[in-house]
Design an enzyme around this catalytic site. Sequence first.
Site, PDB file in Angstrom:
ATOM      1  N   PRO A 376      -4.647   5.932  15.609  1.00  0.00           N
ATOM      2  CA  PRO A 376      -4.669   6.497  16.830  1.00  0.00           C
ATOM      3  C   PRO A 376      -4.898   5.415  17.918  1.00  0.00           C
ATOM      4  CG  PRO A 376      -6.810   6.823  15.753  1.00  0.00           C
ATOM      5  CD  PRO A 376      -5.931   5.987  14.509  1.00  0.00           C
ATOM      6  N   ASP A 397       4.592   3.605  15.445  1.00  0.00           N
ATOM      7  CA  ASP A 397       4.068   4.479  14.578  1.00  0.00           C
ATOM      8  C   ASP A 397       5.095   5.446  14.180  1.00  0.00           C
ATOM      9  OD1 ASP A 397       1.119   5.419  13.322  1.00  0.00           O
ATOM     10  OD2 ASP A 397       2.285   6.864  13.308  1.00  0.00           O
ATOM     11  N   CYS A 498      -6.948   1.190   3.953  1.00  0.00           N
ATOM     12  CA  CYS A 498      -8.178   1.962   3.658  1.00  0.00           C
ATOM     13  C   CYS A 498      -8.335   2.574   2.434  1.00  0.00           C
ATOM     14  CB  CYS A 498      -8.549   3.029   4.875  1.00  0.00           C
ATOM     15  SG  CYS A 498      -7.303   4.316   5.002  1.00  0.00           S
TER      16      CYS A 498
END
Lengths: 634, 204
Positions: A376, A397, A498
Amino acid sequence: MGRKLDPTRKEKRGPGRKARKQRGAEVELARFLPPGKCGLGPARGRPAAPPAKPAVKAAGQTARGQTGFSDGNSKWLAPAKAKKTQPKGNHTELSSDGEVEEGNWEMEEEEDGSSEEMVDDYGASSSEEDELLPIEKAALKQKSDREGLGEDDSEEEEGEEAAEEANRQKMGQKEEEGLDLQLNLDIDEQFKLPTNEEIEKEDILFIFFPPAEPPDLHVIHQRIQGNMEVLQDFVVKREEGRTRQEYLALLRRDMAAYYSYSDFLLMKLMDIFPLPELVNFLEANEVPRPVTIRTNTLKTRRRDLAQALINRGVNLDPLGKWSKTGLVIYDSSVPIGATPEYLAGHYMLQGASSLLPVMALAPQENERILDMCCAPGGKTSYIAQLMKNTGMILANDSNAERLRSVVGNLHRLGVTNTVVSNCDGRQFPKVLGGFDRVLLDAPCSGTGVISKDPAVKTNKDEKDILRCAHLQKELILSAIDSVNAASETGGYIVYCTCSIMVEENEWVVDYALKKRNVRLVATGLDFGKEGFTRFKDRRFHPSLKSARRFYPHTHNMDGFFIAKFKKFSNAIPQARKEPAAEAAAPSAVPDTVTEPQPKKKKLDGSKADKEQKLPQPALKKKHSLKAQRRPLKA
Amino acid sequence: MRPLTEAETRAVFEKLGKYIGENIQLLVDRPDGTYCFRLHRDRVYYLSEKLLKLAASVPRESLVAAGTCFGKFTKSQKFRLSVTALDFLAPYAKVGHGSSSPGPVPAPAPHNSSHLSQYKVWVKPGSEQSFLYGNHVLKSGLGRITENTAQYQGVVVYSMADVPLGFGVAAKSTQECRKVDPLAIVVFHQADVGEYVRNEDTLT
């Protein structure tokens, strides 16, 4: 209630209210001390605890080998039978004594009536019938109710099974009791691994006849602990005739049930973490990470922001030595995402681990940066703030929905040097290339952020991981190709995810090292675990040590993996039979050849060629001539 | 991504002029380069020429935003200023007001930032939240107002700590403001920073 170590004071026994009051430390001590040595330093009460400890320890050693307790507790407290011989018992008993003594000391330290809890942990009395707490009584009653329900069932089988289940639970309870007793009193007693038949029975029960009640988590938890104890000291504590695999299988099943993980994910995690760390990891995933914010240095300073937020009633602290812009929020009386400072763009809500890849990237002023998966927008805005709004950033993105938040965040934070685009990352560098640095925060399975999204525990399987890995490999090649190796200040790619899975991290990085003219460099982050250079049957390039892994249970931030590449040549090594003819290739060859994994079948062809080239430098010309001629022939 | 037409440029500058007067030239010629306005999907973007080159290379369908969005053209070709332009039309707080004063050169604000926004309105702390929710400013919430503000003059709304909160249009001239009763509207709400949270989707 008093906690005096007074042996003359009789402690109340029986199911009354006064018996529920916390028992003094003398009760605990009485279990270890030989008779007559109870209550060393009686009248000194609490301050006696530390000096009493070494004395107790010494006394504990001498208490070995007692068959019963000769103090007043022998009526209700009987040690379990010892199985093993003394010498082995000595070793383990000592450690358990130490363990228990620490607990003992802890208990003496604690103020409130948690000695009941402590007593439960050690199980001295919790398992005895006549010492049942009201809640245990209620639990037993509940169990018998269930049993009753089970029998009332019209279906015979179900009734049987439910009764068996209740029986098994009781067995489990007994096991637990057995466990507790053992852990405390006599370590020679072992963790009883249920036999294969029992395990099968459980399986059948769960598959064909789902039990009316959910599995008893407390029992499972106890079993997990007992199992882990055995596994850590396997040679000593194992049951004869049971293999390690059986213990591990049971542990896996129990953990999957207790923490709600799929078996697949748990297997993967067991490969990555050693057992005690695994439990820490699983526990850490149950708890959310602390909320952190990043100061927007384009508009304010951390000091001023902290002051302003404190004035609004927020409890915060600087994040750590490694970050000059991070703040961790402990608690707040106003919503952090809606303060006027937030709306004015003075800070951004961002996880601590998201600050790291940008710090590793280290963007300089007046550079061209590409952020391939920017939503984001936290990392993009951090890059912009480090560049002080100079240079150019292309924030890309593939998800148009999430790009809205990117635009919103960038505008709010006052970033002016960014162009936002909605391309598939794999289209770079066709869309645009020649960047100085590239940040690739690849889409991944999210196994590092389970605390944020518990659905990951069950909805990821082998296919998902491999699909992610495939996408990541394509993206990383695109990222590498989009960088201009000849850039004066740049030529760096940072790859981060992540996730903690090796398939998505080290494997992808290793793939990139083989396929392109890049090498790994130090990330600049001095904390964090090093990346794996080998994992199960795979071997990775030794430079993977410079990659960094972060875990929720060790660093208290989301699980993360960061690797930094330096591109040293714009040429793309050909992975076909014919040797690479570019001038840059010879310099690339030594690097690619030294990533040697003879076990790997992938680049066999090219490796053979390159190996041919190296020892025969004189023939290089011949090869390149050949290459020049070949296209004509073909 | 195309340059603005005559009519469009006029509309934009007219609107901007309401807030910053004749200082539009300061927006275009800045010390760190020339900036320009471009139109993309009915939105007006303000970006430097360097960034323009990068933005032009991106395919039109994939381009989402470039530089800073100042506002958009409605279906009837009227220009509506959005809160995202606030950083450029409001100067930074000056040192000594106790609020944020950034160390490095504040890029969004032009060099003589102090005179850009001519007419300002300061709102009392109690009515900050109300304005951030999109309500108009009442006389009871009015802290300070620049002298000789005409009626229907574009103003920039600040909090008492000199933090810019948004845009508005003066409903009453300064003289009238003194006389009017506490519940009368003095500033019409146009845009506020609360929209970043309330209307995140409509920014693009």
